[in-house]
Design a protein around this motif. Structure first.
Motif, PDB file in Angstrom:
ATOM      1  N   GLU A 105     -49.586  37.540   0.764  1.00  0.00           N
ATOM      2  CA  GLU A 105     -48.241  37.916   1.207  1.00  0.00           C
ATOM      3  C   GLU A 105     -47.149  37.035   0.641  1.00  0.00           C
ATOM      4  N   TYR A 106     -47.409  35.749   0.519  1.00  0.00           N
ATOM      5  CA  TYR A 106     -46.339  34.810   0.224  1.00  0.00           C
ATOM      6  C   TYR A 106     -46.646  33.975  -1.016  1.00  0.00           C
ATOM      7  N   ALA A 107     -45.546  33.460  -1.585  1.00  0.00           N
ATOM      8  CA  ALA A 107     -45.622  32.435  -2.621  1.00  0.00           C
ATOM      9  C   ALA A 107     -45.064  31.152  -2.019  1.00  0.00           C
ATOM     10  N   PHE A 108     -45.731  30.037  -2.275  1.00  0.00           N
ATOM     11  CA  PHE A 108     -45.341  28.754  -1.710  1.00  0.00           C
ATOM     12  C   PHE A 108     -44.783  27.899  -2.849  1.00  0.00           C
ATOM     13  N   ILE A 109     -43.501  27.535  -2.722  1.00  0.00           N
ATOM     14  CA  ILE A 109     -42.732  26.954  -3.810  1.00  0.00           C
ATOM     15  C   ILE A 109     -42.389  25.513  -3.469  1.00  0.00           C
ATOM     16  N   SER A 110     -42.641  24.624  -4.424  1.00  0.00           N
ATOM     17  CA  SER A 110     -42.391  23.206  -4.191  1.00  0.00           C
ATOM     18  C   SER A 110     -41.038  22.754  -4.727  1.00  0.00           C
ATOM     19  N   SER A 111     -40.540  23.376  -5.777  1.00  0.00           N
ATOM     20  CA  SER A 111     -39.265  22.952  -6.346  1.00  0.00           C
ATOM     21  C   SER A 111     -38.579  24.144  -6.994  1.00  0.00           C
ATOM     22  N   GLY A 112     -37.272  23.993  -7.217  1.00  0.00           N
ATOM     23  CA  GLY A 112     -36.479  25.060  -7.815  1.00  0.00           C
ATOM     24  C   GLY A 112     -35.548  25.726  -6.834  1.00  0.00           C
ATOM     25  N   LEU A 113     -35.660  25.393  -5.536  1.00  0.00           N
ATOM     26  CA  LEU A 113     -34.794  25.960  -4.501  1.00  0.00           C
ATOM     27  C   LEU A 113     -34.230  24.842  -3.645  1.00  0.00           C
ATOM     28  N   ASN A 114     -33.195  25.183  -2.901  1.00  0.00           N
ATOM     29  CA  ASN A 114     -32.597  24.270  -1.939  1.00  0.00           C
ATOM     30  C   ASN A 114     -32.531  24.954  -0.579  1.00  0.00           C
ATOM     31  N   ASP A 115     -32.453  24.157   0.464  1.00  0.00           N
ATOM     32  CA  ASP A 115     -32.359  24.712   1.812  1.00  0.00           C
ATOM     33  C   ASP A 115     -31.132  25.614   1.938  1.00  0.00           C
ATOM     34  N   ASN A 116     -31.341  26.703   2.717  1.00  0.00           N
ATOM     35  CA  ASN A 116     -30.274  27.661   3.035  1.00  0.00           C
ATOM     36  C   ASN A 116     -29.794  28.463   1.831  1.00  0.00           C
ATOM     37  N   GLU A 117     -30.514  28.446   0.751  1.00  0.00           N
ATOM     38  CA  GLU A 117     -30.138  29.306  -0.369  1.00  0.00           C
ATOM     39  C   GLU A 117     -30.569  30.738  -0.081  1.00  0.00           C
ATOM     40  N   LYS A 118     -29.821  31.666  -0.694  1.00  0.00           N
ATOM     41  CA  LYS A 118     -30.031  33.093  -0.447  1.00  0.00           C
ATOM     42  C   LYS A 118     -30.723  33.710  -1.640  1.00  0.00           C
ATOM     43  N   ILE A 119     -31.893  34.310  -1.375  1.00  0.00           N
ATOM     44  CA  ILE A 119     -32.662  34.976  -2.430  1.00  0.00           C
ATOM     45  C   ILE A 119     -32.379  36.466  -2.367  1.00  0.00           C
ATOM     46  N   VAL A 120     -32.114  37.065  -3.523  1.00  0.00           N
ATOM     47  CA  VAL A 120     -31.819  38.489  -3.600  1.00  0.00           C
ATOM     48  C   VAL A 120     -33.107  39.276  -3.424  1.00  0.00           C
ATOM     49  N   ALA A 121     -33.120  40.152  -2.426  1.00  0.00           N
ATOM     50  CA  ALA A 121     -34.308  40.957  -2.138  1.00  0.00           C
ATOM     51  C   ALA A 121     -34.213  42.362  -2.716  1.00  0.00           C
ATOM     52  N   THR A 122     -33.052  42.739  -3.254  1.00  0.00           N
ATOM     53  CA  THR A 122     -32.839  44.085  -3.789  1.00  0.00           C
ATOM     54  C   THR A 122     -33.214  44.113  -5.258  1.00  0.00           C
ATOM     55  N   ASN A 123     -33.907  45.171  -5.684  1.00  0.00           N
ATOM     56  CA  ASN A 123     -34.214  45.353  -7.094  1.00  0.00           C
ATOM     57  C   ASN A 123     -32.979  45.871  -7.828  1.00  0.00           C
ATOM     58  N   LEU A 124     -32.570  45.158  -8.865  1.00  0.00           N
ATOM     59  CA  LEU A 124     -31.357  45.483  -9.607  1.00  0.00           C
ATOM     60  C   LEU A 124     -31.705  46.030 -10.988  1.00  0.00           C
TER      61      LEU A 124
END
Length: 402
Positions: free
Chosen positions: A354-373
Motif C-alpha cells: 500500500e505505501y512507500a516509506f521515504i527517508s529524504s526528499g520531503l519536509n513536514d507539512n508538504e502537500k503531495i499532488v494526488a491528481t493525475n495531470l
C-alpha cells in the motif's frame, strides 16, 4: 459624336467605381484578438504528509507444508494381524499409539531359540572356566616356569576367550530377537495426522514398504518467497528474538473476509527460488489443525493450500509514509509549493503493498499532488478547491505508528 459621349461617360463611371472600391478597402475596420488566452491554474487534490514511525507489512504468498512428514515403513517382514482404528486417512494419533501389529509368532520362536543358544554358551563358558582351574593347579604342581605363550596354552586361555565370545554373540542374538519381536508392533513416532494408509489386515509387508503417510500436528510451515532487498527489514529466530517477525496468514479464496491465522518467521532458507530468484523463507504456524485451540473463529490449515502472508517488518523511525500510487516515474513525487507544481526526487527505503516509506526528499507539512495531470512541468500553476477536504485527507494519510 453620340458614341464618343457614351464612351467618355462609361469610362468616367468605371473610374469613379474603382476609386470608391479603393477607398472602401482602405478604410474598412480590422479584427483584433482580445484576452482569450487567459492562463488558469489546474485544480488538484493534495495530501499533506509528516514524519512518523511506521511498521510496513510485506505481503507475499506461499504453500502450506508440514514441518514433520514421514512415510511409515516396517523394519521386519510378516503379515498384518491388527490395525488401529486411529490409523486411517484423516485420523489423529498421539506419540506411542499403536498403529498396527505384525504376526509375532516367527519372532517369538526365534527369540526362544536365541535364548537357548545363550544358555548353552553360558554353560560352555562355565565348563571351560572349570577346566582352566584344573590346568592352573596342574601347573602349580609342576613347579616349572613357562614362557608366556606356553603358559597361556597350558592354562587354556584361548579356549576361555572363545567361550566368552560365544556367550557375547549369543547375548547379541537374543537382544536382536527381542528387538525384532518389539518391531512387530508399530507405533506413532510423534503426535500425527494420518494422510494415507496403504495396508490392511492380511497384507504381507516387508522392510521399507510404504505403510502410510504421517505428518506432525504441532507446527506447519508456509514456504514463501520475498525479494532479497526486503530481508533486512525482517527478523528471524536466532538473532536475539525468541520468534521472528509476526505474520498474518489468509486464504482469500476459501476463508471469510477478516479470517486469518497468526504465525512468525521461522527460517531463511539458504537458497533462492529457481525462476524468480527470490529469497525463500519459512513461516511457522503453531497448532495448525486446532487440536489445542477451542476457537470457532479460526480455520485449520490444509497441506498444499496457497496462502497469502502479511509479514510485519521492523519499525521504521522518522520516515514519511505515502500511498504508493502517488509515486511517479523515476521515484519522484509531485509536490505543491507556493501553488505551483514541483517534481521532487525522493529516497524510498521500502515499498509494501500500500505505501512507500521515504527517508529524504520531503519536509513536514508538504502537500503531495494526488491528481493525475496531463501536463507535467515544473512551475505549472495549481489550485486546491476545498481546504476542508484537504485537511480530511491529511488526517487519514498521516499519523503515528501503524
Amino acid at each position: 459624336m453620340n458614341w464618343k459621349k457614351t464612351l467618355i461617360i462609361s469610362l468616367l463611371i468605371l473610374v469613379a467605381g474603382a476609386v470608391v472600391v479603393f477607398i472602401i478597402f482602405r478604410t474598412e475596420p480590422k479584427a483584433q484578438r482580445g484576452g482569450a488566452t487567459k492562463e488558469t491554474a489546474m485544480l488538484v487534490d493534495v495530501v499533506t504528509v509528516n514524519r512518523g514511525n511506521f511498521s510496513p507489512t510485506i505481503v507475499t504468498t506461499g504453500t502450506v507444508v508440514p514441518s514433520k512428514d514421514i512415510l511409515l515403513s516396517p523394519r521386519i517382514s510378516g503379515e498384518v494381524m491388527e490395525i488401529s482404528s486411529g490409523f486411517t486417512p484423516g485420523g489423529y494419533v498421539k506419540k506411542g499409539d499403536v498403529l498396527l501389529r505384525i504376526d509375532p509368532s516367527d519372532y517369538q520362536n526365534a527369540l526362544q531359540l536365541r535364548e537357548s543358544e545363550l544358555l548353552q554358551a553360558e554353560a560352555d563358558l562355565q565348563i571351560e572356566m572349570g577346566r582352566q582351574n584344573v590346568a592352573q593347579k596342574d601347573l602349580e604342581l609342576l613347579e616349572e616356569e613357562l614362557a608366556g605363550q606356553d603358559k597361556s596354552l597350558v592354562l587354556r586361555e584361548p579356549q576361555l576367550n572363545a567361550a566368552k565370545s560365544r556367550v557375547e554373540a549369543a547375548q547379541a542374538a537374543v537382544d536382536q530377537a527381542e528387538l525384532d519381536l518389539q518391531r512387530t508392533t508399530i507405533r506413532a513416532p510423534f503426535d500425527a495426522h494420518i494422510l494415507s494408509r496403504n495396508v490392511n489386515v492380511g497384507s504381507q509387508v516387508a522392510p521399507g514398504q510404504n505403510l502410510g503417510r504421517l505428518v506432525g500436528m504441532d507446527v506447519y510451515w508456509l514456504e514463501a518467497t520475498i525479494p532479497q532487498a526486503k530481508l533486512r527489514w525482517l527478523s528471524f529466530p536466532g538473532s536475539g528474538h525468541q520468534k521472528g517477525s509476526p505474520v498474518k496468514i489468509r486464504n482469500r479464496t476459501a476463508w471469510k473476509a477478516g479470517e486469518f491465522r497468526e504465525g512468525f518467521l521461522y527460517k531463511l532458507i539458504g537458497s533462492l527460488e529457481g525462476n524468480t530468484r527470490l529469497a525463500r523463507v519459512l513461516v511457522a504456524v503453531e497448532d495448525p489443525l486446532l487440536q489445542q485451540t477451542d476457537s470457532a473463529s479460526l480455520q485449520p490449515l490444509i497441506i498444499g493450500a496457497f496462502m497469502e502472508a502479511g509479514i510485519e517488518a521492523m519499525e521504521m523511525e522518522n520516515v514519511f509514509r505515502v500511498n504508493r500510487d502517488l509515486i511517479r516515474k523515476d521515484e519522484t513525487l509531485w509536490v505543491m509549493v507556493d501553488n505551483k507544481l514541483q517534481i521532487r526526487e525522493v529516497e524510498i527505503l521500502l515499498q509494501d503493498s500500500e505505501y512507500a516509506f521515504i527517508s529524504s526528499g520531503l519536509n513536514d507539512n508538504e502537500k503531495i499532488v494526488a491528481t493525475n495531470l496531463t501536463t507535467v512541468t515544473d512551475g505549472v500553476p495549481l489550485r486546491v478547491e476545498n481546504s476542508d477536504e484537504e485537511s480530511q485527507v491529511q488526517t487519514q494519510s498521516s499519523g503515528g505508528t501503524q
